[in-house]
Design a protein around this motif. Structure first.
Motif, PDB file in Angstrom:
ATOM      1  N   PRO A   1       0.808  -1.222   0.000  1.00 57.19           N
ATOM      2  CA  PRO A   1       0.000   0.000   0.000  1.00 57.19           C
ATOM      3  C   PRO A   1       0.839   1.269   0.000  1.00 57.19           C
ATOM      4  O   PRO A   1       0.415   2.282  -0.549  1.00 57.19           O
ATOM      5  CB  PRO A   1      -0.840  -0.108   1.282  1.00 57.19           C
ATOM      6  CG  PRO A   1      -0.129  -1.087   2.126  1.00 57.19           C
ATOM      7  CD  PRO A   1       0.588  -2.027   1.207  1.00 57.19           C
ATOM      8  N   ASP A   2       2.010   1.185   0.613  1.00 54.24           N
ATOM      9  CA  ASP A   2       2.906   2.338   0.668  1.00 54.24           C
ATOM     10  C   ASP A   2       4.329   1.874   0.409  1.00 54.24           C
ATOM     11  O   ASP A   2       4.720   0.778   0.820  1.00 54.24           O
ATOM     12  CB  ASP A   2       2.839   3.027   2.033  1.00 54.24           C
ATOM     13  CG  ASP A   2       1.482   3.642   2.297  1.00 54.24           C
ATOM     14  OD1 ASP A   2       0.668   3.023   3.002  1.00 54.24           O
ATOM     15  OD2 ASP A   2       1.241   4.741   1.778  1.00 54.24           O
TER      16      ASP A   2
ATOM     17  N   ILE B   1       8.384   3.661   0.210  1.00 48.12           N
ATOM     18  CA  ILE B   1       9.272   4.825   0.318  1.00 48.12           C
ATOM     19  C   ILE B   1      10.631   4.419  -0.213  1.00 48.12           C
ATOM     20  O   ILE B   1      11.190   3.407   0.211  1.00 48.12           O
ATOM     21  CB  ILE B   1       9.387   5.304   1.778  1.00 48.12           C
ATOM     22  CG1 ILE B   1       8.006   5.703   2.305  1.00 48.12           C
ATOM     23  CG2 ILE B   1      10.351   6.485   1.867  1.00 48.12           C
ATOM     24  CD1 ILE B   1       8.009   6.054   3.778  1.00 48.12           C
TER      25      ILE B   1
ATOM     26  N   SER C   1       7.055   9.911  -7.832  1.00 45.90           N
ATOM     27  CA  SER C   1       6.183   9.922  -6.655  1.00 45.90           C
ATOM     28  C   SER C   1       4.725  10.076  -7.051  1.00 45.90           C
ATOM     29  O   SER C   1       4.398  10.671  -8.080  1.00 45.90           O
ATOM     30  CB  SER C   1       6.590  11.064  -5.708  1.00 45.90           C
ATOM     31  OG  SER C   1       7.884  10.860  -5.206  1.00 45.90           O
TER      32      SER C   1
ATOM     33  N   VAL D   1       0.634   8.030  -6.666  1.00 48.09           N
ATOM     34  CA  VAL D   1      -0.082   6.786  -6.406  1.00 48.09           C
ATOM     35  C   VAL D   1      -0.223   6.022  -7.719  1.00 48.09           C
ATOM     36  O   VAL D   1      -0.584   6.596  -8.751  1.00 48.09           O
ATOM     37  CB  VAL D   1      -1.480   7.048  -5.809  1.00 48.09           C
ATOM     38  CG1 VAL D   1      -2.171   5.719  -5.492  1.00 48.09           C
ATOM     39  CG2 VAL D   1      -1.377   7.909  -4.568  1.00 48.09           C
TER      40      VAL D   1
ATOM     41  N   THR E   1      -1.002   1.931  -4.786  1.00 48.78           N
ATOM     42  CA  THR E   1       0.258   1.926  -4.037  1.00 48.78           C
ATOM     43  C   THR E   1       0.780   3.357  -4.033  1.00 48.78           C
ATOM     44  O   THR E   1       0.992   3.934  -5.102  1.00 48.78           O
ATOM     45  CB  THR E   1       1.298   0.999  -4.691  1.00 48.78           C
ATOM     46  OG1 THR E   1       0.872  -0.358  -4.563  1.00 48.78           O
ATOM     47  CG2 THR E   1       2.663   1.173  -4.034  1.00 48.78           C
ATOM     48  N   ARG E   2       0.960   3.891  -2.844  1.00 47.98           N
ATOM     49  CA  ARG E   2       1.495   5.250  -2.729  1.00 47.98           C
ATOM     50  C   ARG E   2       3.008   5.183  -2.670  1.00 47.98           C
ATOM     51  O   ARG E   2       3.576   4.572  -1.758  1.00 47.98           O
ATOM     52  CB  ARG E   2       0.954   5.946  -1.489  1.00 47.98           C
ATOM     53  CG  ARG E   2       1.444   7.390  -1.337  1.00 47.98           C
ATOM     54  CD  ARG E   2       0.772   8.082  -0.165  1.00 47.98           C
ATOM     55  NE  ARG E   2      -0.660   8.149  -0.340  1.00 47.98           N
ATOM     56  CZ  ARG E   2      -1.279   9.086  -1.044  1.00 47.98           C
ATOM     57  NH1 ARG E   2      -0.587  10.038  -1.655  1.00 47.98           N
ATOM     58  NH2 ARG E   2      -2.602   9.074  -1.143  1.00 47.98           N
ATOM     59  N   LEU E   3       3.654   5.801  -3.644  1.00 45.99           N
ATOM     60  CA  LEU E   3       5.111   5.795  -3.741  1.00 45.99           C
ATOM     61  C   LEU E   3       5.664   7.176  -3.426  1.00 45.99           C
ATOM     62  O   LEU E   3       5.200   8.171  -3.980  1.00 45.99           O
ATOM     63  CB  LEU E   3       5.537   5.383  -5.153  1.00 45.99           C
ATOM     64  CG  LEU E   3       7.036   5.458  -5.465  1.00 45.99           C
ATOM     65  CD1 LEU E   3       7.823   4.480  -4.606  1.00 45.99           C
ATOM     66  CD2 LEU E   3       7.306   5.205  -6.944  1.00 45.99           C
ATOM     67  N   GLN E   4       6.641   7.208  -2.548  1.00 47.74           N
ATOM     68  CA  GLN E   4       7.364   8.445  -2.248  1.00 47.74           C
ATOM     69  C   GLN E   4       8.839   8.209  -2.531  1.00 47.74           C
ATOM     70  O   GLN E   4       9.431   7.283  -1.987  1.00 47.74           O
ATOM     71  CB  GLN E   4       7.174   8.860  -0.792  1.00 47.74           C
ATOM     72  CG  GLN E   4       5.732   9.145  -0.416  1.00 47.74           C
ATOM     73  CD  GLN E   4       5.585   9.540   1.045  1.00 47.74           C
ATOM     74  OE1 GLN E   4       5.983  10.622   1.449  1.00 47.74           O
ATOM     75  NE2 GLN E   4       5.037   8.652   1.848  1.00 47.74           N
TER      76      GLN E   4
END
Lengths: 108, 113
Positions: free
Chosen positions: A9-10, A12, A82, A84, A102-105
């Motif tokens: 889901p996330d 980094i 960066s 979603v 999927t939230r990408l940072q």
């Protein structure tokens, strides 16, 4: 209807790292798409990939329809990656079902 | 860019008021869609249209109606807005040149107080 699940889901990352995003779907699908939503909210279509592998620059996607999953690969990530990432699959030929993303940072 | 615009881009309204959102496209695409995006749910289909005056429901159609009197415009109406309809609304089209691919408008952020 079909279920579409995404993992993780996330995520980094530091700039330059590689990553793999996964999309599982619960039934046979005729159409699998990947989208990127940038930090300003704009949704961009990345790939239409019902099966096989496609590449576009640092991004590539693979769908194994018989095993009901798709993968999105991001190589040498950049801060501009960066946002979603969503996968979506069609059911009833004309309705897309989206995963929760999927939230990408990516940090410099 | 598939020539999709949405209006308004932002709106704040009060519970019980009617609201209409507009999606406009410039390339005569047959299929148009309305989605809402909420945290934890991704995008969910509200209604879609496969031609002038031809529309059908999506997975979250309760409380919404649509109209398509011209190819280029697809209107989404909340007859009596509720706080649960606070969301970001996206319009999308399917290009006739690439029928398996959807392209999205910039979105409308709606807040119902």
């Amino acid at each position: 209807g079909i279920q579409v699940e995404q993992s993780p889901p996330d995520l980094i990352l530091q700039e330059g790292a590689n990553s793999t995003l996964r999309c599982n779907f619960s039934d046979s699908v005729n159409n699998l798409q990947w989208f990127h939503q940038n930090p300003w909210g704009q949704l961009i279509n990345l790939f239409y990939i019902p099966s096989g592998t496609k590449q576009n620059g640092r991004l590539s996607a693979t769908t194994v329809a018989t095993e009901r999953y798709s993968l999105l690969y991001i190589s040498s990530s950049q801060t501009t990656d960066s946002g979603v990432y969503f996968c979506a699959a069609y059911y009833n030929t004309d309705k897309l079902i989206f995963g929760t993303g999927t939230r990408l940072q990516v940090f410099p | 860019d598939a020539g999709i615009t949405q209006s308004p881009r932002h709106k704040v309204t009060e519970t019980g008021t009617p609201v209409t959102l507009r999606c406009h496209q410039t390339e005569n695409h047959r299929y148009m869609y309305w989605y809402r995006q909420d945290p934890g749910h991704g995008l969910r289909l509200i209604h879609y249209s496969y031609g002038v005056k031809d529309t059908d429901k999506g997975e979250v159609s309760d409380g919404y109606s649509v109209s398509r009197s011209k190819t280029e415009d697809f209107l989404l109406t909340l007859e009596s807005a509720t706080s649960s309809q606070t969301s970001v609304y996206f319009c999308a089209i399917t290009s006739d040149r690439a029928p398996d691919t959807q392209y999205f408008g910039p979105g409308t952020r709606l807040t119902v107080l």
